[in-house]
Design a protein around this motif. Structure first.
Motif, PDB file in Angstrom:
ATOM      1  N   UNK A 176     -22.146  -8.709 -10.164  1.00  0.00           N
ATOM      2  CA  UNK A 176     -21.962  -7.536  -9.322  1.00  0.00           C
ATOM      3  C   UNK A 176     -22.591  -7.814  -7.969  1.00  0.00           C
ATOM      4  N   UNK A 177     -21.847  -7.561  -6.920  1.00  0.00           N
ATOM      5  CA  UNK A 177     -22.334  -7.719  -5.550  1.00  0.00           C
ATOM      6  C   UNK A 177     -22.443  -6.338  -4.910  1.00  0.00           C
ATOM      7  N   UNK A 178     -23.611  -6.047  -4.327  1.00  0.00           N
ATOM      8  CA  UNK A 178     -23.810  -4.780  -3.622  1.00  0.00           C
ATOM      9  C   UNK A 178     -24.185  -5.052  -2.167  1.00  0.00           C
ATOM     10  N   UNK A 179     -23.539  -4.345  -1.243  1.00  0.00           N
ATOM     11  CA  UNK A 179     -23.936  -4.483   0.162  1.00  0.00           C
ATOM     12  C   UNK A 179     -25.332  -3.896   0.337  1.00  0.00           C
ATOM     13  N   UNK A 180     -26.089  -4.473   1.249  1.00  0.00           N
ATOM     14  CA  UNK A 180     -27.490  -4.070   1.374  1.00  0.00           C
ATOM     15  C   UNK A 180     -27.677  -2.674   1.958  1.00  0.00           C
ATOM     16  N   UNK A 181     -26.596  -2.089   2.520  1.00  0.00           N
ATOM     17  CA  UNK A 181     -26.700  -0.697   2.951  1.00  0.00           C
ATOM     18  C   UNK A 181     -26.395   0.275   1.822  1.00  0.00           C
ATOM     19  N   UNK A 182     -26.063  -0.260   0.641  1.00  0.00           N
ATOM     20  CA  UNK A 182     -25.863   0.571  -0.542  1.00  0.00           C
ATOM     21  C   UNK A 182     -24.533   1.289  -0.622  1.00  0.00           C
ATOM     22  N   UNK A 203     -15.345 -17.290  -7.871  1.00  0.00           N
ATOM     23  CA  UNK A 203     -15.561 -16.002  -8.522  1.00  0.00           C
ATOM     24  C   UNK A 203     -16.508 -15.135  -7.702  1.00  0.00           C
ATOM     25  N   UNK A 204     -17.583 -15.722  -7.221  1.00  0.00           N
ATOM     26  CA  UNK A 204     -18.560 -14.964  -6.436  1.00  0.00           C
ATOM     27  C   UNK A 204     -17.960 -14.458  -5.135  1.00  0.00           C
ATOM     28  N   UNK A 205     -17.102 -15.264  -4.515  1.00  0.00           N
ATOM     29  CA  UNK A 205     -16.459 -14.845  -3.269  1.00  0.00           C
ATOM     30  C   UNK A 205     -15.589 -13.612  -3.485  1.00  0.00           C
ATOM     31  N   UNK A 206     -14.885 -13.557  -4.610  1.00  0.00           N
ATOM     32  CA  UNK A 206     -14.068 -12.386  -4.917  1.00  0.00           C
ATOM     33  C   UNK A 206     -14.934 -11.127  -4.937  1.00  0.00           C
ATOM     34  N   UNK A 213     -15.499  -5.057   1.524  1.00  0.00           N
ATOM     35  CA  UNK A 213     -14.310  -4.223   1.751  1.00  0.00           C
ATOM     36  C   UNK A 213     -14.511  -2.780   1.318  1.00  0.00           C
ATOM     37  N   UNK A 214     -15.394  -2.569   0.330  1.00  0.00           N
ATOM     38  CA  UNK A 214     -15.542  -1.222  -0.235  1.00  0.00           C
ATOM     39  C   UNK A 214     -16.637  -0.404   0.451  1.00  0.00           C
ATOM     40  N   UNK A 377     -16.699  -0.530  -8.575  1.00  0.00           N
ATOM     41  CA  UNK A 377     -16.801  -1.887  -8.020  1.00  0.00           C
ATOM     42  C   UNK A 377     -15.571  -2.328  -7.234  1.00  0.00           C
ATOM     43  N   UNK A 378     -14.979  -1.395  -6.499  1.00  0.00           N
ATOM     44  CA  UNK A 378     -13.868  -1.748  -5.633  1.00  0.00           C
ATOM     45  C   UNK A 378     -12.604  -0.982  -5.964  1.00  0.00           C
ATOM     46  N   UNK A 379     -12.430   0.186  -5.321  1.00  0.00           N
ATOM     47  CA  UNK A 379     -11.230   0.997  -5.482  1.00  0.00           C
ATOM     48  C   UNK A 379     -10.672   1.237  -4.083  1.00  0.00           C
TER      49      UNK A 379
END
Length: 438
Positions: A176-182, A203-206, A213-214, A377-379
């Motif tokens: 799971x990747x989360x942007x640091x601004x939450x 896989x990590x790049x995806x 993007x989200x 996680x991405x909609x």
């Protein structure tokens, strides 16, 4: 501990079986070596390795059954565990559904073991974590992932002359990747028997791209939408549907496969005629053990063909009750897809929603296979053939049966959780409310 060869496993099992004094005896041997690495907040938190071996003895006197387990395989220990299972059998009540052991079966050859996976090192696991953490840091994203690899064997023998053996390897990865601004989250999963097919950077790049993007998702009204479901989004709903392909629960009126007024839906068309679902232990992308837990041989089996229910799974007991041949429950699910890529499916969509993942799925009505759950996680909202912007997550209420009857397009297959599932475009998918969770 070593992964026993076929000859070594047979020697241990034959020695244990030689101590049996019961009417029937069945013995299972398994061994595994597993390694893992876990990271969170862009830092490795744990790493480990474990090795296990287990021998399970089931003895029976008539319909009375006893089971005992041990992890030491010297002669004295083997005799002790056989005696213990016999003692327990004599103390047990009769099991009215007990089935005697199977005789020798003919098994298919399957390629479930890859030496490269069995030889994964701690250094390799650390490199996977680095391949995920470093690009995340560079994009102002925080990674939390888990890699687990395993190599193992299973074998069984019984007093009716059956012997079965299989080796397997597997590697599972999620991050799971989360942007640091939450405000943004992305996720990906990968699993393979052969680690040479795994690319941690890809896989990590995806997941990183989806997280970025989200960011700052917009709210749109709940309702019925055309959706593009990634395989990781639909696999759980399809798996829940597959769980109803059980002849006994259908015959007893306890599942979606039960026909109103009695009987089952075997032979009935239940979904779009483009839907074909089958299992195949020899499929090179999702191979499985050639035998089920009770020793029955797996073979290629059609479950849904052109939208029609072709087979139901019969346990040996229920098959005897119904006077039919037993059909073991499938070890994988393969759903035919099309040739379209995800990008092509998006381009062909005038208005819709791209769903990365569904989670927290719960049953609403087992008789109609209606489920509820959430996106995460991405909609993304699609307009005029492109992703326009991220949207806030939804709660959904949907049945995989309705979903597969509202099919618009099938895309390319992807391996997920040991199955092959295609991208799917579905109309009128029901979103009931918004969720503020990222």
């Amino acid at each position: 501990m070593a992964i026993y060869t076929k000859e070594e496993a047979k020697q241990i099992l034959e020695k244990a079986l030689s101590f049996s004094k019961a009417d029937t005896c069945e013995i299972n041997l398994s061994a595994s070596n597993e390694g893992n690495i876990r990271y969170a907040r862009n830092t490795v938190s744990t790493a480990g390795y474990q090795s296990n071996q287990t021998l399970v003895v089931q003895s029976s006197y008539g319909n009375k059954v006893g089971v005992a387990t041990i992890d030491e395989f010297d002669a004295a220990s083997l005799e002790k565990v056989v005696r213990r299972s016999e003692e327990l059998a004599q103390l047990s009540p009769e099991n009215p559904e007990f089935m005697p052991p199977l005789g020798q079966q003919e098994y298919l050859e399957t390629k479930t073991y890859h030496e490269s996976t069995a030889k994964i090192t701690p250094e390799y696991r650390a490199q996977v974590a680095a391949s995920s953490i470093e690009p995340a840091r560079a994009k102002d994203v925080t990674a939390a992932g888990f890699l687990n690899d395993s190599a193992g064997m299973s074998a069984m023998i019984n007093s009716a002359g059956l012997f079965a053996y299989n080796r397997s390897t597997n590697v599972d990865f999620t991050v799971t990747m989360r942007t640091n601004d939450g405000t943004g989250s992305g996720w990906v999963t990968r699993d393979f028997n052969n680690v040479d097919r795994f690319d941690a950077k890809e896989a990590s790049k995806v997941a990183i791209d989806k997280a970025i993007m989200s960011k700052e998702a917009k709210a749109i009204e709940p309702g019925k939408y055309t959706v593009i479901l990634e395989p990781a989004a639909s696999v759980q709903l399809l798996g829940n549907m597959f769980g109803s392909f059980n002849a006994r629960t259908a015959d007893e009126g306890r599942s979606f496969m039960s026909k109103e007024g009695g009987g089952t839906k075997l032979g009935e068309k239940i979904v779009d005629e483009r839907i074909n679902i089958y299992s195949d232990p020899q499929n090179t992308l999702v191979p499985t053990s050639p035998w089920a837990g009770d020793g029955q041989a797996y073979k290629k089996m059609n479950w849904i063909e052109n939208g029609v229910v072709k087979n139901l799974a019969y346990s040996r007991f229920w098959a005897k009750e119904k006077g039919v041949d037993p059909v073991p429950f499938p070890s994988n699910a393969i759903m035919d897809g099309g040739t379209a890529s995800l990008e092509e499916m998006i381009k062909s969509t005038k208005k819709g929603i791209l769903v990365t993942r569904l989670w927290y799925i719960r049953t609403v009505d087992p008789q109609t296979l209606l489920y509820t759950g959430l996106t995460r996680d991405g909609t993304f909202f699609i307009e005029n053939g492109r992703i326009k912007h991220p949207i806030k997550n939804f709660r959904f209420n949907e049945s995989p049966i309705i979903m597969l009857n509202n099919l618009e397009q099938l895309g390319q297959q992807v391996r997920v959780d040991g199955n092959l599932i295609p991208y799917m475009k579905v109309r009128d998918f029901t979103f009931t409310s918004l969720s503020d969770a990222v």
